[in-house]
Design an enzyme around this catalytic site. Structure first.
Site, PDB file in Angstrom:
ATOM      1  N   HIS A   6       8.512  -7.052  -3.354  1.00 13.59           N
ATOM      2  CA  HIS A   6       7.257  -7.480  -3.998  1.00 13.59           C
ATOM      3  C   HIS A   6       7.441  -8.788  -4.769  1.00 13.59           C
ATOM      4  O   HIS A   6       7.967  -8.772  -5.883  1.00 13.59           O
ATOM      5  CB  HIS A   6       6.774  -6.403  -4.967  1.00 13.59           C
ATOM      6  N   CYS A  53       5.473  -6.105   1.747  1.00 13.32           N
ATOM      7  CA  CYS A  53       5.789  -4.675   1.748  1.00 13.32           C
ATOM      8  C   CYS A  53       5.060  -3.945   2.890  1.00 13.32           C
ATOM      9  O   CYS A  53       5.365  -4.154   4.044  1.00 13.32           O
ATOM     10  CB  CYS A  53       5.458  -4.098   0.367  1.00 13.32           C
ATOM     11  N   TYR A  54       4.054  -3.129   2.578  1.00 13.92           N
ATOM     12  CA  TYR A  54       3.283  -2.470   3.637  1.00 13.92           C
ATOM     13  C   TYR A  54       2.748  -3.522   4.616  1.00 13.92           C
ATOM     14  O   TYR A  54       2.677  -3.283   5.811  1.00 13.92           O
ATOM     15  CB  TYR A  54       2.122  -1.700   3.007  1.00 13.92           C
ATOM     16  N   ASP A  65     -12.638  -9.073 -25.677  1.00 13.66           N
ATOM     17  CA  ASP A  65     -13.268  -8.856 -24.370  1.00 13.66           C
ATOM     18  C   ASP A  65     -14.796  -8.962 -24.427  1.00 13.66           C
ATOM     19  O   ASP A  65     -15.401  -9.676 -23.635  1.00 13.66           O
ATOM     20  CB  ASP A  65     -12.885  -7.486 -23.794  1.00 13.66           C
ATOM     21  N   GLU A 110       5.194 -10.482  -6.174  1.00 14.52           N
ATOM     22  CA  GLU A 110       4.185 -10.636  -7.219  1.00 14.52           C
ATOM     23  C   GLU A 110       4.607 -10.068  -8.572  1.00 14.52           C
ATOM     24  O   GLU A 110       4.003 -10.377  -9.590  1.00 14.52           O
ATOM     25  CB  GLU A 110       2.848 -10.007  -6.773  1.00 14.52           C
ATOM     26  N   LYS A 114      -5.790  -9.918 -19.661  1.00 12.63           N
ATOM     27  CA  LYS A 114      -6.123 -10.322 -21.031  1.00 12.63           C
ATOM     28  C   LYS A 114      -5.885 -11.811 -21.319  1.00 12.63           C
ATOM     29  O   LYS A 114      -6.731 -12.490 -21.887  1.00 12.63           O
ATOM     30  CB  LYS A 114      -5.293  -9.489 -22.001  1.00 12.63           C
ATOM     31  N   GLY A 132       0.847  -1.192   0.000  1.00 14.78           N
ATOM     32  CA  GLY A 132       0.000   0.000   0.000  1.00 14.78           C
ATOM     33  C   GLY A 132       0.876   1.232   0.000  1.00 14.78           C
ATOM     34  O   GLY A 132       2.034   1.157   0.391  1.00 14.78           O
TER      35      GLY A 132
END
Ligand code: XMP
Length: 512
Positions: free
Chosen positions: A168, A81-82, A226, A170, A368, A54
């Site tokens: 991070h 992280c946060y 989409d 991710e 996507k 965050g």
């Protein structure tokens, strides 16, 4: 319901990326508001909790804090992280407030692999982006990894199954980050891998049914990936309660409308209404040559036609949309960025409010490539699922300058040749986009014994991963030659074909 990992969202733009990494491990996760009461998480029987990053400092006045009781639930917690600073703050460690953010690559040295780092090499490049810093371990924790800037880059309390990482995992910039998340899910939380695309589809179908009930859903179908996947998914969920509207703006490619009618009408038996508005668009565009002006006219007319056809269909409570997660980020955070502008054509603006429609957006959390997998699982054909992007204003921004029916016809015919050759050579699926551009320039040539004075077609083929940058594609010369001679031989009005060898930047992908 499969076992659930709760991701508490503290406002990071990467929260959805964490959720995505979890899905990649075939594990189900749900994003919760950061303040969700621990009792609710217990009720949902979550198997583990991830605290997202965050932008705030844990000491900030408005800092988002979780319910402290989440640390008493007896389920594993991973702070990122946060999230790790929150652990320091709530579990009696020490967190130092820092105004400057540490941002960029760092080097992690793993001291004790434990379960979080099982199977990973000792040294890894990691990605940092944080302000505050943990300076003293909370009781029960030990450091399991350090970076040049922090002795507590990774910490664990193996007894309580609490883990914290300052960087991070991710993002792709962190080497083996996905494996760290996988280790947390499978090794620490012990969840099973049972969340597949099939599972997603079933779950989405249930969710749509629960939201819509017996109501009616309208969906604007563009033929792109989409909206096509959204249509197929909604149709699977609610069948005849779905009505799709396809606007033929006269700026489509050859055979495009027929293909949409065939697939959705004949194959899926979707209630498909086609608004035949080509003439109206052309009338409005007459004599207009400035690209943004053309876009505005096309966008405005589209909304008008779409709204009119919705009204003619009769009462509906819901508007379906194929919004993806990257669209959500664009529209909330990047005001003024051209990437956000790209979507203006498809964005039906204030329409839902004006028509009192509630939105149904079954793809809102997906990226996507995940949407493509959902499309495949729903039985959409390859040419739809793997279709190249096509701009909302269509051929309107591929006829340079003012648009006429004749110019469109020439462009359509030339483009059809190009697509045919791209498909049969297999290059269509290897490049990002391939299309023709009509240049209102006449050049001299010879055809047989005759002197000709005809238009120019430019071929634009680019490679890219996100359209932000692009390289011109180095197609084999034989292929370019074949395309060129077929276009000059088969398409009346074209005397010359040129190949665009500009990259983006400085050139954009489209010519207008
Ligand atoms: P540019 O030309 O800016 O294009 O390099 C980047 C990507 O966006 C597409 N594009 C558009 N898409 N409405 C759209 O829906 C538009 O007005 C528009 N302009 C460009 C382009 O095809 C490429 O994929």
């Amino acid at each position: 319901m499969p076992q659930t990992i709760a991701v508490l969202d503290f406002g990071s733009q990467l929260t959805q990326v964490i959720a995505r990494r979890i899905r990649e491990c075939q594990v189900y996760s749900k994003i919760y508001h950061y303040s969700t009461p621990a009792a609710k998480l217990r009720e949902d029987n979550v198997a583990g909790i991830i605290l997202s990053g965050g932008p705030q400092s844990v000491y900030a006045k408005q800092a988002p804090h979780p319910d402290p009781a989440i640390f008493q639930l007896g389920v594993p917690v991973l702070g990122i992280c946060y999230g790790v600073q929150l652990m320091g703050y709530f579990l009696e460690g020490e967190v130092e407030h820092s105004k400057a953010r540490e941002y960029g690559h760092g080097h992690l040295t793993i001291k004790k692999p434990g379960r979080l780092f099982a199977g990973l090499p000792k040294k890894l490049r990691v990605w940092n982006s944080h302000g505050d810093k943990l300076t003293k371990l909370p009781p029960g924790f030990r450091s399991i990894g350090t970076t040049e800037n922090s002795p507590f880059a990774a910490i664990e309390d193996a007894k309580r199954n609490f883990y914290g990482i300052q960087f991070h995992p991710e993002v792709f910039h962190t080497e083996r980050g996905a494996d760290m998340i996988r280790n947390f899910l499978l090794g620490v939380c012990g969840v099973k891998q049972e969340w597949t695309t099939r599972e997603f589809v079933d779950h989405a179908v249930e969710k749509i049914r629960a939201q819509v009930g017996k109501g009616r859903v309208l969906l604007g179908l563009s033929g792109g990936v989409d909206s096509s996947v959204a249509a197929a998914l909604l149709h699977k969920a609610i069948g005849k309660q779905l009505t799709c509207v396809f606007v033929d703006n006269g700026l489509l490619r050859k055979g495009e409308r027929a293909a949409v009618e065939k697939l959705y009408g004949d194959h899926f038996h979707i209630d498909l209404r086609v608004a035949d508005a080509g003439k109206l668009f052309l009338r409005r565009l007459k004599g207009v040559s400035e690209p943004e002006q053309k876009r505005k006219i096309i966008g405005r007319t589209f909304v008008e036609v779409f709204e009119k056809s919705l009204k003619s269909i009769g009462h509906a409570e819901f508007l379906g949309q194929g919004t993806l997660y990257p669209d959500v980020i664009e529209s909330v955070s990047i005001g003024g960025n051209p990437a956000a502008l790209i979507k203006t054509h498809h964005n039906v603006g204030g329409l839902p409010e004006r028509m009192k429609l509630k939105l149904v957006e079954p793809l809102r959390e997906l990226f996507k490539d995940e949407v493509r997998r959902v499309g495949e699982a729903l039985g959409l054909p390859r040419e739809v699922v793997w279709r190249q992007p096509f701009p909302g204003p269509g051929l309107g921004v591929r006829v340079m300058g003012d648009i006429t029916a004749d110019k469109l016809e020439i462009l359509r015919n030339a483009d059809a040749v190009l697509q045919e050759e791209m498909l049969s050579s297999g290059y269509y699926y290897k490049v990002w986009q391939s299309f023709c551009v009509f240049l209102p320039v006449r050049t001299v040539g010879v055809f047989g014994d005759e002197r000709t004075y005809d238009y120019v077609i430019a071929i634009r083929v680019v490679e890219s991963t996100d359209a932000m940058t692009a390289d011109w594609a180095k197609l084999p010369h034989e292929l370019i030659q074949k395309i060129s001679s077929r276009i000059t031989n088969e398409v009346r009005g074209v005397g010359r074909v040129v190949y665009d060898v500009s990259s983006k930047p400085p050139a954009t992908i489209e010519w207008e």
